[in-house]
Design a protein around this motif. Structure first.
Motif, short mmCIF file in Angstrom:
data_model
loop_
_atom_site.label_atom_id
_atom_site.label_comp_id
_atom_site.label_asym_id
_atom_site.label_seq_id
_atom_site.Cartn_x
_atom_site.Cartn_y
_atom_site.Cartn_z
N SER A 1 0.84 -1.20 0.00
CA SER A 1 0.00 0.00 0.00
C SER A 1 0.87 1.25 0.00
CB SER A 1 -0.89 0.00 1.25
OG SER A 1 -1.45 1.28 1.47
N SER A 2 0.61 2.18 -0.93
CA SER A 2 1.42 3.39 -0.95
C SER A 2 0.97 4.38 0.13
CB SER A 2 1.35 4.05 -2.33
OG SER A 2 -0.01 4.27 -2.67
N SER A 3 -0.32 4.35 0.48
CA SER A 3 -0.78 5.30 1.50
C SER A 3 -0.56 4.77 2.92
CB SER A 3 -2.26 5.64 1.29
OG SER A 3 -3.03 4.46 1.24
N LEU A 4 -0.51 3.46 3.08
CA LEU A 4 -0.30 2.86 4.40
C LEU A 4 0.85 1.85 4.32
CD1 LEU A 4 -4.10 2.11 5.16
CD2 LEU A 4 -2.81 4.08 5.96
N ARG B 1 -3.52 -7.67 5.67
CA ARG B 1 -3.90 -7.65 4.25
C ARG B 1 -3.55 -6.30 3.63
NH1 ARG B 1 -10.07 -9.59 4.02
NH2 ARG B 1 -9.84 -11.80 4.47
N GLU B 2 -3.87 -5.26 4.36
CA GLU B 2 -3.70 -3.90 3.86
C GLU B 2 -2.23 -3.50 3.72
OE1 GLU B 2 -6.60 -1.07 4.68
OE2 GLU B 2 -5.70 -0.97 2.71
N VAL B 3 -1.47 -3.71 4.79
CA VAL B 3 -0.11 -3.18 4.86
C VAL B 3 0.91 -4.20 4.34
CG1 VAL B 3 1.67 -2.32 6.45
CG2 VAL B 3 -0.72 -1.64 6.76
N VAL B 4 0.80 -5.44 4.81
CA VAL B 4 1.76 -6.48 4.43
C VAL B 4 1.39 -7.06 3.05
CG1 VAL B 4 2.81 -8.69 5.15
CG2 VAL B 4 2.15 -7.00 6.87
N GLY B 5 0.11 -7.02 2.73
CA GLY B 5 -0.34 -7.52 1.43
C GLY B 5 -0.83 -8.96 1.48
N ARG B 6 -0.89 -9.54 2.69
CA ARG B 6 -1.38 -10.91 2.89
C ARG B 6 -1.72 -11.03 4.37
NH1 ARG B 6 2.59 -12.83 6.02
NH2 ARG B 6 4.72 -12.12 5.63
N GLU B 7 -2.36 -12.14 4.74
CA GLU B 7 -2.63 -12.34 6.16
C GLU B 7 -1.33 -12.71 6.88
OE1 GLU B 7 -6.13 -14.05 7.52
OE2 GLU B 7 -7.32 -13.41 5.80
N CYS B 8 -1.22 -12.34 8.13
CA CYS B 8 -0.01 -12.68 8.91
C CYS B 8 -0.15 -14.09 9.48
CB CYS B 8 0.17 -11.68 10.04
SG CYS B 8 0.66 -10.04 9.46
N SER B 9 0.99 -14.76 9.67
CA SER B 9 0.99 -16.10 10.27
C SER B 9 0.85 -15.98 11.78
CB SER B 9 2.30 -16.81 9.93
OG SER B 9 3.37 -16.15 10.58
N SER B 10 0.53 -17.09 12.43
CA SER B 10 0.44 -17.09 13.89
C SER B 10 1.77 -16.68 14.52
CB SER B 10 0.04 -18.47 14.39
OG SER B 10 -1.21 -18.82 13.89
N ALA B 11 2.88 -17.12 13.91
CA ALA B 11 4.21 -16.77 14.43
C ALA B 11 4.42 -15.25 14.34
CB ALA B 11 5.29 -17.51 13.64
N GLU B 12 4.04 -14.67 13.21
CA GLU B 12 4.19 -13.21 13.06
C GLU B 12 3.32 -12.46 14.06
OE1 GLU B 12 5.29 -12.69 8.32
OE2 GLU B 12 3.22 -13.16 8.89
N LYS B 13 2.11 -12.95 14.27
CA LYS B 13 1.22 -12.30 15.25
C LYS B 13 1.81 -12.40 16.65
CE LYS B 13 -2.84 -13.61 12.56
NZ LYS B 13 -4.01 -14.50 12.60
N ALA B 14 2.37 -13.58 16.98
CA ALA B 14 2.99 -13.77 18.30
C ALA B 14 4.15 -12.79 18.47
CB ALA B 14 3.49 -15.21 18.46
N ASP B 15 4.97 -12.62 17.41
CA ASP B 15 6.10 -11.69 17.47
C ASP B 15 5.62 -10.25 17.68
OD1 ASP B 15 7.91 -13.75 17.05
OD2 ASP B 15 8.12 -13.38 14.89
N VAL B 16 4.63 -9.85 16.91
CA VAL B 16 4.14 -8.47 16.98
C VAL B 16 3.50 -8.19 18.35
CG1 VAL B 16 2.44 -6.82 16.07
CG2 VAL B 16 3.91 -8.09 14.50
N TYR C 1 -12.59 3.27 0.97
CA TYR C 1 -11.94 4.58 0.82
C TYR C 1 -10.48 4.55 1.27
CZ TYR C 1 -16.88 5.16 0.55
OH TYR C 1 -18.18 4.97 0.20
N GLY C 2 -9.77 3.51 0.85
CA GLY C 2 -8.33 3.44 1.14
C GLY C 2 -7.96 2.54 2.31
N SER C 3 -8.95 1.95 2.99
CA SER C 3 -8.63 1.05 4.11
C SER C 3 -9.43 -0.24 4.01
CB SER C 3 -8.98 1.70 5.44
OG SER C 3 -8.05 2.69 5.77
#
Lengths: 133, 155
Positions: A56-59, A110-125, B66-68
């Motif tokens: 995402s270019s805006s996010l 989905r928005e920022v990474v471009g896919r769903e995050c894995s359980s491991a990634e969620k645990a890390d975050v 709208y972008g989100s």
């Protein structure tokens, strides 16, 4: 109903009513099922949270809206609305509800990474957000 | 109906007419899913600000909102859609092709005196009603509760 299904249902119910520690335990358990011996990492969580993704270019980053410091509030980059700090020590309701946490991981990954995050990634975050900065 | 009752009814009608001003937006009944879901990223916009068709447009494209990504599970989405439809505006003045409230004739008329520099430097995004409407989070948009942010004239 199989005992395993019942256990899963009970675990689900328990997790939706529990705090950030329980949400993290749930993600850890899921991640350990896929890679035995999984241990969450604050550093990996921070890297994911601060990385500039290309979906995402805006996010482009989690921090675009949440800010660099999980102890401080952020601001939605499109609407301008204030976003409460992510750290549960600052905002106790944060990461305490599994269904809500799942909803936002689903949308924002989905928005920022471009896919769903894995359980491991969620645990890390979650580990990073609980302890970071 | 006797004369006293008639007079009371007439007074009630006159009073109601006098107190409903052009800028008033009908109060929205409580609906927990609507207020929690729709107020996560912006104030929950009153259902009366779009027609039922406009809300259906909004609610059918939540994954690209709208972008989100504002996607919901099907049950919550259906529940909120029904609520919006039943309290939607009826006038063509709140019709919008793309579901944007800013695209309605009503919105443009109500905000036609707001200078471009105030939108740009003070409000930042028209999504942020509360930048000027101090009661927006509680669903109040009357002219008595407007505070236009100060911006420098040079911008």
């Amino acid at each position: 109903m199989k005992p395993a299904t019942l256990l899963l249902l009970l675990a689900g119910f328990w997790a939706t009513t529990a705090g950030a520690g329980e949400v993290l335990a749930r993600y850890n358990a899921e991640a350990a099922q896929i890679s035995p011996g999984f241990t969450p990492s604050t550093a990996r969580g921070q890297a994911l949270f601060q990385r500039a993704w290309t979906a995402s270019s805006s996010l482009p980053r989690c921090t675009t809206c949440h800010g660099e410091d999980p102890r401080r509030p952020g601001r939605h980059a499109i609407t301008g609305k204030a976003i409460q700090a992510m750290q549960p020590a600052v905002e106790p309701a944060r990461l305490s509800d599994l269904a809500k946490t799942e909803k936002w991981f689903r949308r924002n990954c989905r928005e920022v990474v471009g896919r769903e995050c894995s359980s491991a990634e969620k645990a890390d975050v979650v580990t990073y957000l609980m302890q970071g900065a | 109906m006797n004369i006293a009752q008639t007079l009371i009814s007439l007074a009630a009608v006159l009073f109601a007419t006098a107190t409903v001003r052009a800028d008033d937006i009908p109060a929205t009944p409580k609906h927990p899913a609507w207020s929690s879901e729709c107020a996560s990223c912006h104030v929950a916009y009153p259902p009366a600000l779009l027609t039922a068709a406009g809300w259906r447009t909004v609610m059918s494209g939540l994954d690209k909102h709208y972008g989100s990504d504002a996607s919901l599970d099907d049950k919550t989405r259906a529940d909120i859609t029904r609520f919006l439809e039943s309290h939607a505006g009826k006038s063509a003045r709140v019709a919008s092709k793309d579901g944007r409230i800013t695209g309605t004739a009503w919105f443009r008329h109500e905000h036609d005196e707001v200078p471009a520099r105030v939108w740009r430097a003070g409000v930042k995004s028209p999504a942020q009603c509360e930048a000027c409407h101090t009661g927006a989070a509680q669903g109040r948009y009357s002219e008595n509760e407007i505070r236009i942010p100060r911006v420098t004239a040079s911008r």
